[in-house]
Design a protein around this motif. Structure first.
Motif, PDB file in Angstrom:
ATOM      1  N   LEU A  22       0.655  -1.496  -0.091  1.00 26.62           N
ATOM      2  CA  LEU A  22       0.041  -0.090   0.193  1.00 26.62           C
ATOM      3  C   LEU A  22       0.808   1.138  -0.059  1.00 26.62           C
ATOM      4  N   ARG A  23       2.003   1.281   0.684  1.00 27.94           N
ATOM      5  CA  ARG A  23       2.710   2.533   0.813  1.00 27.94           C
ATOM      6  C   ARG A  23       3.359   2.553  -0.384  1.00 27.94           C
ATOM      7  N   ALA A  24       3.983   1.619  -1.389  1.00 30.55           N
ATOM      8  CA  ALA A  24       4.485   1.668  -2.537  1.00 30.55           C
ATOM      9  C   ALA A  24       3.407   2.203  -3.683  1.00 30.55           C
ATOM     10  N   LEU A  25       2.289   1.714  -3.618  1.00 30.97           N
ATOM     11  CA  LEU A  25       1.283   2.196  -4.471  1.00 30.97           C
ATOM     12  C   LEU A  25       0.861   3.557  -4.163  1.00 30.97           C
ATOM     13  N   ARG A  26       0.730   4.108  -2.984  1.00 24.25           N
ATOM     14  CA  ARG A  26       0.415   5.566  -2.757  1.00 24.25           C
ATOM     15  C   ARG A  26       1.744   6.222  -3.303  1.00 24.25           C
ATOM     16  N   LEU A  27       2.848   5.943  -3.161  1.00 23.52           N
ATOM     17  CA  LEU A  27       4.364   6.559  -3.355  1.00 23.52           C
ATOM     18  C   LEU A  27       4.081   6.814  -5.162  1.00 23.52           C
TER      19      LEU A  27
ATOM     20  N   ILE B  91       9.739   7.068 -13.622  1.00 30.32           N
ATOM     21  CA  ILE B  91       8.902   6.544 -12.496  1.00 30.32           C
ATOM     22  C   ILE B  91       8.325   4.941 -12.760  1.00 30.32           C
ATOM     23  N   ARG B  92       7.599   4.999 -13.840  1.00 34.17           N
ATOM     24  CA  ARG B  92       7.351   3.650 -13.985  1.00 34.17           C
ATOM     25  C   ARG B  92       8.094   2.463 -14.286  1.00 34.17           C
ATOM     26  N   ARG B  93       9.222   2.807 -14.963  1.00 35.83           N
ATOM     27  CA  ARG B  93      10.183   1.809 -15.065  1.00 35.83           C
ATOM     28  C   ARG B  93      11.071   1.554 -13.645  1.00 35.83           C
ATOM     29  N   MET B  94      11.122   2.417 -13.147  1.00 34.61           N
ATOM     30  CA  MET B  94      11.806   2.397 -11.680  1.00 34.61           C
ATOM     31  C   MET B  94      11.027   1.222 -10.848  1.00 34.61           C
TER      32      MET B  94
ATOM     33  N   GLY C   2      12.208   6.460  -3.290  1.00 31.18           N
ATOM     34  CA  GLY C   2      10.984   7.000  -3.960  1.00 31.18           C
ATOM     35  C   GLY C   2      10.592   8.474  -3.343  1.00 31.18           C
ATOM     36  N   GLU C   3      10.466   8.129  -2.034  1.00 33.61           N
ATOM     37  CA  GLU C   3      10.405   9.354  -1.104  1.00 33.61           C
ATOM     38  C   GLU C   3      11.291  10.521  -1.384  1.00 33.61           C
ATOM     39  N   TYR C   4      12.506  10.312  -1.286  1.00 34.49           N
ATOM     40  CA  TYR C   4      13.616  11.102  -1.628  1.00 34.49           C
ATOM     41  C   TYR C   4      13.444  12.032  -3.104  1.00 34.49           C
ATOM     42  N   ILE C   5      13.065  11.162  -3.954  1.00 36.94           N
ATOM     43  CA  ILE C   5      12.372  11.460  -5.426  1.00 36.94           C
ATOM     44  C   ILE C   5      11.503  12.776  -5.262  1.00 36.94           C
ATOM     45  N   LYS C   6      10.477  12.097  -4.527  1.00 34.90           N
ATOM     46  CA  LYS C   6       9.154  12.792  -4.353  1.00 34.90           C
ATOM     47  C   LYS C   6       9.582  14.388  -3.625  1.00 34.90           C
TER      48      LYS C   6
END
Length: 88
Positions: A8-13, A35-38, A58-62
């Motif tokens: 769920l965290r991954a989907l939300r991110l 992002i999709r490829r990552m 992912g959080e860092y990129i956000k």
């Protein structure tokens, strides 16, 4: 339990990053495609430490993307309120 919460965290991110990618300033960079490829590259991770590391990346990129947008807005306001003087 832990598996579903990380999913769920991954989907939300992923959704947040896709939403942020709508306004990315450089269309040639293809932010949403990257992002999709990552996420596709990391979908086979099973080690909880590796998954947590990928989520932190992912959080860092956000956060960096949000900082980029804030900087862009600040520069726009600065140009609007303090136009460059052409008195030379």
């Amino acid at each position: 339990m832990a598996c579903s919460s990380t999913r769920l965290r991954a989907l939300r991110l992923y959704k947040e990053l896709q939403y942020l990618g709508r306004e990315y300033p450089d269309p040639a960079y293809n932010f949403n495609g990257r992002i999709r490829r990552m996420f596709e590259k990391n979908k086979t991770l099973t080690n909880p430490d590796d998954i947590e590391k990928a989520l932190k990346m992912g959080e860092y990129i956000k956060n960096e993307t949000l900082a980029l947008y804030s900087l862009r807005k600040y520069r726009h306001l600065k140009r609007h309120y303090y136009p460059a003087s052409d008195e030379s």
